[in-house]
Design a protein around this motif. Structure first.
Motif, mmCIF file in Angstrom:
data_model
loop_
_atom_site.group_PDB
_atom_site.id
_atom_site.type_symbol
_atom_site.label_atom_id
_atom_site.label_comp_id
_atom_site.label_asym_id
_atom_site.label_seq_id
_atom_site.Cartn_x
_atom_site.Cartn_y
_atom_site.Cartn_z
ATOM 1 N N GLY A 81 43.408 34.716 44.063
ATOM 2 C CA GLY A 81 43.188 34.135 42.743
ATOM 3 C C GLY A 81 43.671 35.029 41.623
ATOM 4 N N LEU A 82 43.814 36.300 41.943
ATOM 5 C CA LEU A 82 44.314 37.258 40.938
ATOM 6 C C LEU A 82 45.056 38.347 41.675
ATOM 7 N N PHE A 83 46.355 38.410 41.458
ATOM 8 C CA PHE A 83 47.108 39.549 41.984
ATOM 9 C C PHE A 83 47.468 40.415 40.794
ATOM 10 N N ARG A 84 46.845 41.599 40.746
ATOM 11 C CA ARG A 84 47.054 42.486 39.597
ATOM 12 C C ARG A 84 48.365 43.239 39.814
ATOM 13 N N THR A 85 49.454 42.716 39.284
ATOM 14 C CA THR A 85 50.757 43.328 39.576
ATOM 15 C C THR A 85 50.876 44.759 39.071
ATOM 16 N N PHE B 97 50.025 35.354 40.555
ATOM 17 C CA PHE B 97 50.505 36.668 40.104
ATOM 18 C C PHE B 97 50.199 36.810 38.623
ATOM 19 N N ARG B 98 49.506 37.862 38.279
ATOM 20 C CA ARG B 98 49.283 38.111 36.859
ATOM 21 C C ARG B 98 50.407 38.990 36.349
ATOM 22 N N SER B 99 50.989 38.626 35.226
ATOM 23 C CA SER B 99 52.061 39.467 34.672
ATOM 24 C C SER B 99 51.439 40.801 34.250
ATOM 25 N N LEU B 100 52.298 41.791 34.108
ATOM 26 C CA LEU B 100 51.839 43.163 33.857
ATOM 27 C C LEU B 100 50.728 43.256 32.816
ATOM 28 N N ASP B 101 49.593 43.792 33.256
ATOM 29 C CA ASP B 101 48.470 43.979 32.329
ATOM 30 C C ASP B 101 48.331 45.475 32.085
ATOM 31 N N ILE B 102 49.321 46.024 31.383
ATOM 32 C CA ILE B 102 49.231 47.464 31.121
ATOM 33 C C ILE B 102 48.819 47.716 29.681
ATOM 34 N N ASP C 66 43.270 50.986 29.514
ATOM 35 C CA ASP C 66 43.098 52.136 30.411
ATOM 36 C C ASP C 66 44.184 52.170 31.477
ATOM 37 N N LYS C 67 45.076 51.190 31.462
ATOM 38 C CA LYS C 67 46.112 51.141 32.501
ATOM 39 C C LYS C 67 47.455 51.566 31.903
ATOM 40 N N ILE C 68 47.678 52.855 31.945
ATOM 41 C CA ILE C 68 48.880 53.405 31.324
ATOM 42 C C ILE C 68 49.879 53.754 32.417
ATOM 43 N N ILE D 43 41.419 33.819 30.124
ATOM 44 C CA ILE D 43 40.518 33.733 28.963
ATOM 45 C C ILE D 43 39.734 35.040 28.958
ATOM 46 N N GLU D 44 40.192 35.953 28.122
ATOM 47 C CA GLU D 44 39.577 37.288 28.091
ATOM 48 C C GLU D 44 39.223 37.710 26.678
ATOM 49 N N VAL D 45 39.760 36.955 25.705
ATOM 50 C CA VAL D 45 39.550 37.347 24.306
ATOM 51 C C VAL D 45 38.752 36.224 23.633
ATOM 52 N N VAL E 267 39.101 32.807 33.796
ATOM 53 C CA VAL E 267 38.311 33.662 32.903
ATOM 54 C C VAL E 267 38.312 35.083 33.451
ATOM 55 N N GLY E 268 38.769 36.017 32.625
ATOM 56 C CA GLY E 268 38.676 37.438 32.988
ATOM 57 C C GLY E 268 37.367 37.926 32.393
ATOM 58 N N SER E 269 36.292 37.746 33.150
ATOM 59 C CA SER E 269 34.974 38.012 32.553
ATOM 60 C C SER E 269 34.770 39.497 32.255
ATOM 61 N N ASN E 270 35.479 40.373 32.960
ATOM 62 C CA ASN E 270 35.292 41.809 32.664
ATOM 63 C C ASN E 270 35.648 42.082 31.204
ATOM 64 N N ASP E 271 36.811 41.570 30.816
ATOM 65 C CA ASP E 271 37.228 41.796 29.434
ATOM 66 C C ASP E 271 36.488 40.875 28.475
ATOM 67 N N LEU E 272 36.344 39.606 28.854
ATOM 68 C CA LEU E 272 35.699 38.671 27.929
ATOM 69 C C LEU E 272 34.308 39.177 27.532
ATOM 70 N N ASP F 133 32.138 48.594 25.681
ATOM 71 C CA ASP F 133 33.220 49.104 26.531
ATOM 72 C C ASP F 133 32.836 49.023 28.013
ATOM 73 N N ARG F 134 33.648 48.337 28.799
ATOM 74 C CA ARG F 134 33.299 48.127 30.207
ATOM 75 C C ARG F 134 33.303 49.413 31.019
ATOM 76 N N SER F 135 34.043 50.429 30.524
ATOM 77 C CA SER F 135 34.093 51.665 31.299
ATOM 78 C C SER F 135 33.191 52.758 30.734
ATOM 79 N N LEU G 22 37.374 31.744 37.613
ATOM 80 C CA LEU G 22 36.895 33.002 37.018
ATOM 81 C C LEU G 22 37.215 34.110 38.023
ATOM 82 N N CYS G 23 37.783 35.205 37.514
ATOM 83 C CA CYS G 23 38.214 36.253 38.454
ATOM 84 C C CYS G 23 37.703 37.643 38.083
ATOM 85 N N GLY G 24 36.692 37.713 37.235
ATOM 86 C CA GLY G 24 36.096 39.022 36.905
ATOM 87 C C GLY G 24 35.111 39.437 37.982
ATOM 88 N N GLU G 25 34.576 40.648 37.850
ATOM 89 C CA GLU G 25 33.690 41.195 38.894
ATOM 90 C C GLU G 25 32.443 40.347 39.111
HETATM 91 C C1 PEP Z 1 38.972 40.744 33.811
HETATM 92 O O1 PEP Z 1 39.147 41.251 32.707
HETATM 93 O O2 PEP Z 1 37.908 40.152 34.128
HETATM 94 C C2 PEP Z 1 40.016 40.799 34.832
HETATM 95 C C3 PEP Z 1 39.902 40.123 35.950
HETATM 96 O O3 PEP Z 1 41.066 41.610 34.599
HETATM 97 P P1 PEP Z 1 41.023 43.211 34.740
HETATM 98 O O4 PEP Z 1 39.695 43.561 35.338
HETATM 99 O O5 PEP Z 1 42.164 43.593 35.576
HETATM 100 O O6 PEP Z 1 41.154 43.628 33.315
#
Ligand code: PEP
Ligand code: MG
Length: 764
Positions: A481-485, A519-524, A527-529, A618-620, A639-644, A652-654, A689-692
């Motif tokens: 459902g989500l390939f983090r390229t 495939f998710r396009s580059l999500d750099i 924190d992903k540098i 949907i993250e923003v 839905v990218g629930s981690n970011d949303l 901050d998620r981290s 939905l593909c967040g944690e």
């Molecule tokens: C998210 O934000 O929920 C997501 C799946 O993307 P990433 O965790 O890679 O930012």
């Protein structure tokens, strides 16, 4: 200090005392005779050359006590009879603290322990130094004088180096009994607490990622050659640090950068080089000189109370290890092709993701690193490999040796070194229990995820590396459902070229064997540098130049990736998902770029994908209020629930202080998610939905209650989530949840737990 000049011409400067001692020790070692007689000769020589009335060697026994093994000056009857308990007397203190003790009036010292059998009452001053070997205290070498004398710094240096040679003599097996006791400090059970970075429990044996170099040749044959070797190794060390800095300065800010800067500072420190050269000039090999100076650093480290300086001294210690490895031509356990045990637990100070992938993964069980957080790239790879991994395990490298038994508890973060049989038994039970669970999940692999009231839920996995692909079949998931390229890019040290990218995507599609892959396009950015892409320093990287923002500003990167995906699809169905969309125009622009690539490639004979699906994440939060406008432009949303949630709660998620402060099972968050599901239904657009949160059974239950019918999660979560689904009445939950969302505020976690309990929903 007395020096011996023998027959040398008078015009030569006096030979340094240390050289004389080293030469004499070398001669003694080459002489025939038993071990005791050698030790006796050694103490006699040292006492003579250091103008000390007494010279004694104490060695550590298995129980930590120190036994007098040889003496010149004390009563001979005391040899093998005098034993000092762990930490007893000045000698015990020297061994315990691993520091030299220089006392002009030893008998007045509160720690002095008088032993009548030795006849030492007439000696006032004492200089005791630890006999160290690769950081382990083997014993103590002490000199004593009648006069109240403070030994000079030079005396201390000379005795420390002499102690190294004695250590060499001991570990080479020459001294019976002492060798076995040598590794005492690395033989006791203990626990180091760190942070879990990849869930699991592993019982196994340690393999040091960077094998410890044991210096066996201490005395230089040719000093000029050794100086040259030292110079060349130092040059290599500096070059390697410059290279790391070049990469890492862009890759990582903060702590890691600080460490690298400290490394560079030390590597260019003239004082360090001078001390190393001086030790070589005194007659040591380059390796022995590094170890010799390192021992002094360790001594200073142990005495240092200021945590900042203690850390910096640890850096210098680490740098010394690197220099030793360069001199010894050693690299990593993987590169050296060491035979790994079948239950390997890798232990390292730091490790890059590519280095972890160098190992034969069928042999790996766990990973323990001194640095590294859950967000670190090596943690991502550890999770993909299913290793139990713990980070932030401070000081662990020094405390273990290859082959030590170890238990990694990546549920609590505890790392058990050389565990007792009770601990092993308790963990074996735990592991058996987990294995039984795992077997239960495996038994569900081919069972469709259908609720008790007949609602089918589509379960997908999140992936990002080729090593993830086997999880698809193992878990029984319906697709990816989500390939983090970006993960592939993050573990590479250079930008993967288009053909390389296409090859990877092709292998993924082939490996999925017809199951869908998004495939998710580059999500750099954030924190992903990527080390090889120039990225401006940002005050708020999470809100900065990242994901689709970067792709649209630097379309070259995006287009290359899209071309690689189209080529890899080679006429098959292709799904591309765009991360961090904030406004509808961004998805329009991305779609335009993608369709242009499809056209162009078609002209060059590359077939169009049989079906091209383009979706938005949907993250923003802004997008929540533009969903009606967005839906007509997309084939699906996820839905990218981690970011949303991090943006919704401004947490901050981290950041551990706030990351877990707000509950995803809060009315506000759940209403936002419900809005996405409902709007998708109105427009006939599939919503996932593909967040944690999708991987946690209680949260997944709530998502189903909101109307989600497809969710994507870490592979290990498929079993527990499916177990929950099979025991759930979704319709009943939906009604209850609706009511809760109308009547409650804040977290409704306890209400949902209560529902699960009352309804017999299995939450593992
Ligand atoms: C998210 O934000 O929920 C997501 C799946 O993307 P990433 O965790 O890679 O930012
Ligand atoms: Mg995200």
């Amino acid at each position: 200090m007395q020096t011996r000049r023998g027959d040398e011409p008078r015009t030569l400067p006096p030979e340094p005392a240390l050289r004389v001692i080293l030469r004499r020790l070398r001669e003694i070692m080459a002489e025939p005779g038993g071990e005791q007689s050698r030790l006796d000769k050694i103490v006699r020589q040292i006492s003579g050359l250091m103008v000390a009335e007494v010279c004694s060697i104490y060695l550590k026994r298995q129980d930590g006590s120190l036994e007098l093994f040889a003496t010149e000056g004390l009563k001979k009857e005391a040899v093998h009879n005098t034993r000092l308990k762990r930490g007893e007397g000045l000698v015990g203190r020297c061994a315990e603290l691993a520091v030299p003790i220089n006392e002009p009036d030893a008998q007045q010292h509160p720690a002095f322990s008088y032993r009548p059998e030795t006849g030492e009452e007439i000696y006032h001053s004492m200089l005791a130094v630890p006999i160290l070997r690769s950081g382990t205290v083997l014993g103590v070498l002490a000199v004593q004088n009648r006069t109240r004398r403070e030994y000079s710094d030079e005396d201390v240096e000379v005795l420390l180096t002499t102690a190294m040679v004695v250590a060499e003599h001991i570990v080479s097996g020459a001294v019976a009994g002492a060798g076995a006791a040598a590794e005492l400090s690395r033989s006791l059970a203990s626990v180091v607490h760190g942070e879990p970075i990849s869930e699991g429990i592993a019982l196994g044996h340690v393999v040091l990622h960077e094998p410890r170099v044991v210096v066996t040749k201490l005395l230089a044959e040719d000093i000029d050659v050794e100086l040259e070797r030292l110079e060349a190794a130092m040059h290599k060390l500096r070059a390697s640090l410059d290279e790391m800095m070049g990469i890492e300065s862009l890759a990582q800010a903060g702590d890691h950068r600080e460490v690298l800067e400290a490394y560079r500072m030390f590597a260019n420190d003239r004082g360090w080089m001078r001390r190393l050269e001086a030790a070589v000039r005194e007659g040591l090999t380059a390796e022995a000189a590094v170890e010799r100076v390192q021992n002094t650093t360790r001594t200073r480290m142990l005495r240092q109370n200021d945590p900042y300086w203690r850390e910096r001294l640890r850096d210098l210690d680490d740098l010394s290890d690197r220099l030793l490895r360069i001199l010894a031509g050693r690299t990593t356990a993987a590169r050296e092709g060491l035979e790994l045990p079948n239950d390997t637990i890798l232990v390292a100070r730091t490790m890059g993701p590519a280095e972890l992938l160098d190992y034969d993964r069928s042999k790996l069980r766990g990973l323990v690193i001194e640095e590294g957080s859950g967000q670190s790239h090596v943690a991502i790879v550890a999770r993909a490999l299913g290793l139990a991994a713990v980070g932030q395990a401070r000081g662990i490298v020094e405390r273990v040796a290859t082959g030590d038994p170890m238990i990694v508890d990546a549920e609590t973060g505890d790392v058990h070194l050389r565990p007792s049989s009770d601990v092993v038994a308790a963990y074996s039970d735990k592991v058996r229990f987990r294995a039984r669970r795992q077997r239960q999940y495996q038994a569900l692999r081919d069972v469709p995820a259908i609720t008790k009231d007949g609602i089918r839920i589509s379960l997908h996995i999140n992936a990002g590396l080729l090593v993830d692909i086997p999880h698809l079949a193992e878990s029984g998931a319906e697709g990816i459902g989500l390939f983090r390229t970006e993960l592939q890019f993050m573990i590479s040290s250079t930008f993967p070229r288009r053909d390389k990218q296409a090859e990877t995507y092709r292998q993924i599609m082939d490996g999925a064997q017809g199951k869908p892959v998004v495939f998710r396009s580059l999500d750099i950015g954030g924190d992903k540098i990527l080390p090889y892409i120039k990225h401006p320093k940002e005050e708020n990287p999470a809100l900065g130049w990242r994901a689709i923002r970067m792709s649209l500003d630097r379309p070259g990167l995006f287009r290359t990736q899209v071309q690689a995906l189209i080529r890899a699809a080679a006429g098959r169905e292709l799904s591309i998902m765009i991360p961090m969309v904030s406004v509808v125009s961004e998805i329009e622009a991305a779609k335009m770029l993608i369709s242009r690539e499809v056209e162009q490639l078609e002209k060059r004979g590359v077939p169009r994908p049989s079906k091209l699906r383009i979706g938005a994440m949907i993250e923003v939060p802004s997008l929540l209020y533009e969903l009606d406008a967005l839906m007509p432009h997309v084939d699906f949303v996820s839905v990218g629930s981690n970011d949303l949630l991090q943006f919704l709660f401004a947490a901050d998620r981290s950041n551990a202080h706030v990351g877990h402060r707000y509950d995803p099972l809060s009315v506000s968050a759940l209403r936002a998610l419900r809005h996405v599901v409902r709007t998708g239904a109105v427009h006939g657009v599939p919503v996932t939905l593909c967040g944690e949160m999708a991987g946690r059974p209680l949260e997944a239950m709530a998502l189903i209650g909101l109307g989600f019918r497809t969710i994507s999660m870490a592979p290990a979560s498929i079993g527990p989530v499916k177990t929950m689904i099979l025991s759930l009445n979704a319709d009943k939950l939906a009604g209850h949840l609706e009511e809760l969302l109308q009547t409650q505020s804040g977290s409704i976690r306890s209400h949902l737990q209560e529902f699960a309990r009352a309804e017999g929903v299995e939450l593992s």
